[in-house]
Design a protein around this motif. Structure first.
Motif, short mmCIF file in Angstrom:
data_model
loop_
_atom_site.label_atom_id
_atom_site.label_comp_id
_atom_site.label_asym_id
_atom_site.label_seq_id
_atom_site.Cartn_x
_atom_site.Cartn_y
_atom_site.Cartn_z
N GLU A 352 0.85 -1.19 0.00
CA GLU A 352 0.00 0.00 0.00
C GLU A 352 0.89 1.24 0.00
N LEU A 353 0.31 2.36 -0.41
CA LEU A 353 1.07 3.61 -0.45
C LEU A 353 0.28 4.74 0.20
N ALA A 354 0.92 5.41 1.13
CA ALA A 354 0.40 6.69 1.65
C ALA A 354 1.23 7.78 1.00
N ALA A 355 0.58 8.73 0.34
CA ALA A 355 1.30 9.79 -0.36
C ALA A 355 0.73 11.14 0.06
N CYS A 356 1.63 12.03 0.44
CA CYS A 356 1.22 13.35 0.92
C CYS A 356 1.83 14.42 0.02
N VAL A 357 0.97 15.29 -0.52
CA VAL A 357 1.39 16.40 -1.37
C VAL A 357 1.20 17.70 -0.60
N GLU A 358 2.23 18.55 -0.58
CA GLU A 358 2.06 19.89 -0.02
C GLU A 358 1.77 20.86 -1.15
N LEU A 359 0.64 21.57 -1.05
CA LEU A 359 0.32 22.66 -1.98
C LEU A 359 1.04 23.89 -1.45
N HIS A 360 2.08 24.30 -2.19
CA HIS A 360 3.01 25.28 -1.65
C HIS A 360 3.26 26.44 -2.62
N THR A 361 3.24 26.14 -3.92
CA THR A 361 3.54 27.15 -4.93
C THR A 361 2.30 27.98 -5.26
N PHE A 362 2.52 29.08 -5.96
CA PHE A 362 1.41 29.93 -6.40
C PHE A 362 0.43 29.11 -7.23
N SER A 363 0.95 28.32 -8.17
CA SER A 363 0.07 27.53 -9.04
C SER A 363 -0.76 26.55 -8.24
N SER A 364 -0.09 25.78 -7.37
CA SER A 364 -0.80 24.71 -6.65
C SER A 364 -1.85 25.25 -5.69
N LEU A 365 -1.69 26.48 -5.24
CA LEU A 365 -2.66 27.08 -4.32
C LEU A 365 -3.72 27.90 -5.04
N ASN A 366 -3.63 27.94 -6.36
CA ASN A 366 -4.55 28.74 -7.17
C ASN A 366 -5.79 27.90 -7.51
N PRO A 383 -4.35 8.84 0.41
CA PRO A 383 -3.96 10.12 -0.19
C PRO A 383 -4.12 11.27 0.81
N VAL A 384 -3.11 12.12 0.89
CA VAL A 384 -3.10 13.22 1.85
C VAL A 384 -2.64 14.51 1.16
N VAL A 385 -3.30 15.62 1.48
CA VAL A 385 -2.87 16.93 0.98
C VAL A 385 -2.71 17.87 2.18
N ASN A 436 4.13 1.91 2.28
CA ASN A 436 5.17 2.93 2.09
C ASN A 436 4.61 4.33 2.27
N LEU A 437 5.52 5.26 2.55
CA LEU A 437 5.15 6.68 2.67
C LEU A 437 5.96 7.49 1.67
N LEU A 438 5.26 8.36 0.94
CA LEU A 438 5.89 9.26 -0.03
C LEU A 438 5.47 10.69 0.30
N MET A 439 6.46 11.53 0.62
CA MET A 439 6.20 12.94 0.96
C MET A 439 6.69 13.80 -0.19
N MET A 440 5.76 14.56 -0.81
CA MET A 440 6.10 15.34 -2.01
C MET A 440 5.87 16.83 -1.79
N SER A 441 6.93 17.61 -1.96
CA SER A 441 6.80 19.07 -1.77
C SER A 441 8.05 19.80 -2.23
N SER A 442 7.85 21.05 -2.67
CA SER A 442 8.98 21.95 -2.89
C SER A 442 9.13 22.86 -1.67
N GLY A 443 8.27 22.64 -0.67
CA GLY A 443 8.34 23.40 0.59
C GLY A 443 8.91 22.52 1.69
N ASN A 444 8.39 22.69 2.92
CA ASN A 444 8.95 21.91 4.03
C ASN A 444 7.89 21.36 4.98
N PHE A 445 6.64 21.22 4.49
CA PHE A 445 5.56 20.66 5.30
C PHE A 445 5.45 21.35 6.66
#
Length: 460
Positions: A352-366, A383-385, A436-445
């Motif tokens: 199984e996969l737990a994946a967390c995306v951080e909405l951090h950029t101007f585009s992703s928060l638009n 799925p986590v945001v 598994n855990l996958l943490m995805m971001s260009s920020g720092n959660f």
């Protein structure tokens, strides 16, 4: 490093940017007198600047420090048009460079290789740097992430070649030209195109047009390399251009064994690699085509690639045990999220996969851009945001709700957090056997220590 014979006094406005602080360090090491300022300085820039003695004493802008003794002002994208230091520099008539303008000035007499694309450009650039280093080739480079075996992400010397990761974002507040158009490449590569940076390219058409301009900029006698498995890159790459060599590439043939080891395959031979994911096997062939153009043999390429471990923050393994693996990745744009999820599922198809995306950029928060994330987490069991509401305020964007996010991702099961502490508690409370855990971001959660989180999960 030999960049200019005359040592200069160089001041950076917005010194803490990921590439800006590395350029500042490179110039300091070359013997120039370097100063800088910024209103926010985060890691790793803070530690790196302090180590080299050029960390600003205080955060903020100090126009009184800008005077006629400064030879060059280096202007970062983070600095606005009305930045008080920039205004003062303009009043004094000082020489002002954007980052790409300066790189071009220092590489006018070199063969310039520019790697462009909405996704994959950092990894392809890292692969090229790794192989050239293994081959003891003399070259310069600019890359947006750290690569094992090189100390800085910017190198400028008297080398005959420079390899540049070409960002499509704007050059500076004074110059709305995409950075990759300022480098004037001889060899250009487009890895793939998927709409991003909605704050400066409000439509997909406008965004794609920048890559068309990049391709059209390839000079007579130059080379344009593109991935023909990406529909947009194919459309732009196959357009006829007079006296331009056009080279397309696909995913490199590969295989794996029962222990999860991956191999590149060529001429009935297998070459071990430490990377995985179909997008990375595309990246391999992109790098291979570039390197072939500058004299790297097939044997040299496969030999060097066996030790390539990836660029920092790209599918970076934070830890694993017999039933859990924890990864972090810089993925933040929709196409990157989709590719990264796919890569982890490919290597662990039964987990199984737990994946967390951080909405951090101007585009992703638009709100208007959010629907681009549709189905990007559809193969994820948990799925986590996460997003920080303060970022919305700072970017002057409309508030977004849990229902906005679930609707945009086309996934009513998504867990949404706007509080980093609650996100951390949620992740620590999960059952992590065979998951598994996958943490995805260009920020720092929100400041979560991901290594500490990984250690806790693996110890559980």
């Amino acid at each position: 490093m030999q960049m200019q014979q005359k040592k200069q006094r160089i001041h950076f406005i917005a010194i803490a940017g990921s590439v800006m602080h590395n350029l500042a360090i490179a110039l300091k090491q070359a013997g120039h007198e370097v100063t800088g300022s910024d209103d926010e300085i985060f890691e790793p820039a803070r530690t790196a600047l302090a180590k080299h003695g050029i960390l600003p004493e205080k955060e903020g802008w100090f126009p009184e420090r800008i005077n006629a003794s400064i030879d060059v002002i280096m202007l970062g994208m983070h600095a606005a048009k009305d930045n008080p230091e920039l205004v003062r520099a303009q009043q004094l008539g000082l020489k002002i460079y954007s980052f790409p303008d300066y790189i071009y000035e220092q590489s006018k007499d070199k063969q310039r290789i520019v790697i462009a694309g909405s996704h994959g450009k950092t990894t392809i650039t890292a692969m090229i740097i790794h192989v050239l280093t293994a081959c003891n080739r003399k070259f310069d480079y600019v890359i947006g992430a750290r690569v094992k075996g090189i100390e800085q992400t910017v190198k400028l010397s008297d080398a005959p070649i420079i390899v540049i990761e070409g960002d499509e974002y704007l050059s500076s507040a004074l110059d709305p030209t995409p950075k990759f158009l300022r480098y004037h490449h001889h060899i250009g590569l487009i890895s793939g195109i998927a709409w991003d940076h909605a704050n400066v390219f409000p439509t997909e058409e406008e965004y794609v047009k920048q890559f068309d301009l990049f391709a059209d900029q390839t000079p007579k006698g130059g080379t344009l390399i593109y991935c023909d498995q990406d529909s947009m890159a194919l459309m732009i790459g196959k357009k006829e251009r007079t006296d331009v060599a056009e080279i397309s590439y696909k995913s490199h043939p590969h295989t794996s064994d029962s222990d999860g080891h991956f191999f590149l395959t060529a001429n009935k031979e297998k070459f071990p690699v430490k990377i995985f994911g179909s997008h990375n096997f595309q990246n391999v062939n992109g790098a291979k085509e570039v390197l072939k153009k500058i004299g790297v043999t097939q044997a040299q390429f496969y030999n060097a690639m066996s030790t390539f471990e990836g660029a920092a923050g790209r599918l970076e393994l934070l830890g694993h045990n017999g039933s859990v693996a924890v990864y972090k990745d810089f993925a933040h744009a929709p196409s990157k999220v989709t590719a990264t999820v796919k890569a982890v599922k490919e290597i662990y198809p039964t987990r199984e996969l737990a994946a967390c995306v951080e909405l951090h950029t101007f585009s992703s928060l638009n709100k208007k851009f959010l629907p681009q994330y549709k189905d990007s987490l559809k193969n994820v069991q948990t799925p986590v945001v996460y997003y920080n509401p303060e970022k919305l305020k700072a970017k002057k964007l409309d508030p977004i709700s849990v229902s906005d996010i679930r609707s945009a991702f086309h996934n009513p099961a998504i867990e949404v957090f706007d509080d980093a502490a609650k996100l951390k508690t949620f992740l620590m409370s999960q059952q992590w056997k065979n998951k598994n855990l996958l943490m995805m971001s260009s920020g720092n959660f929100g400041g979560i220590d991901l290594r500490q989180l990984a250690d806790h999960i693996l110890a559980g």
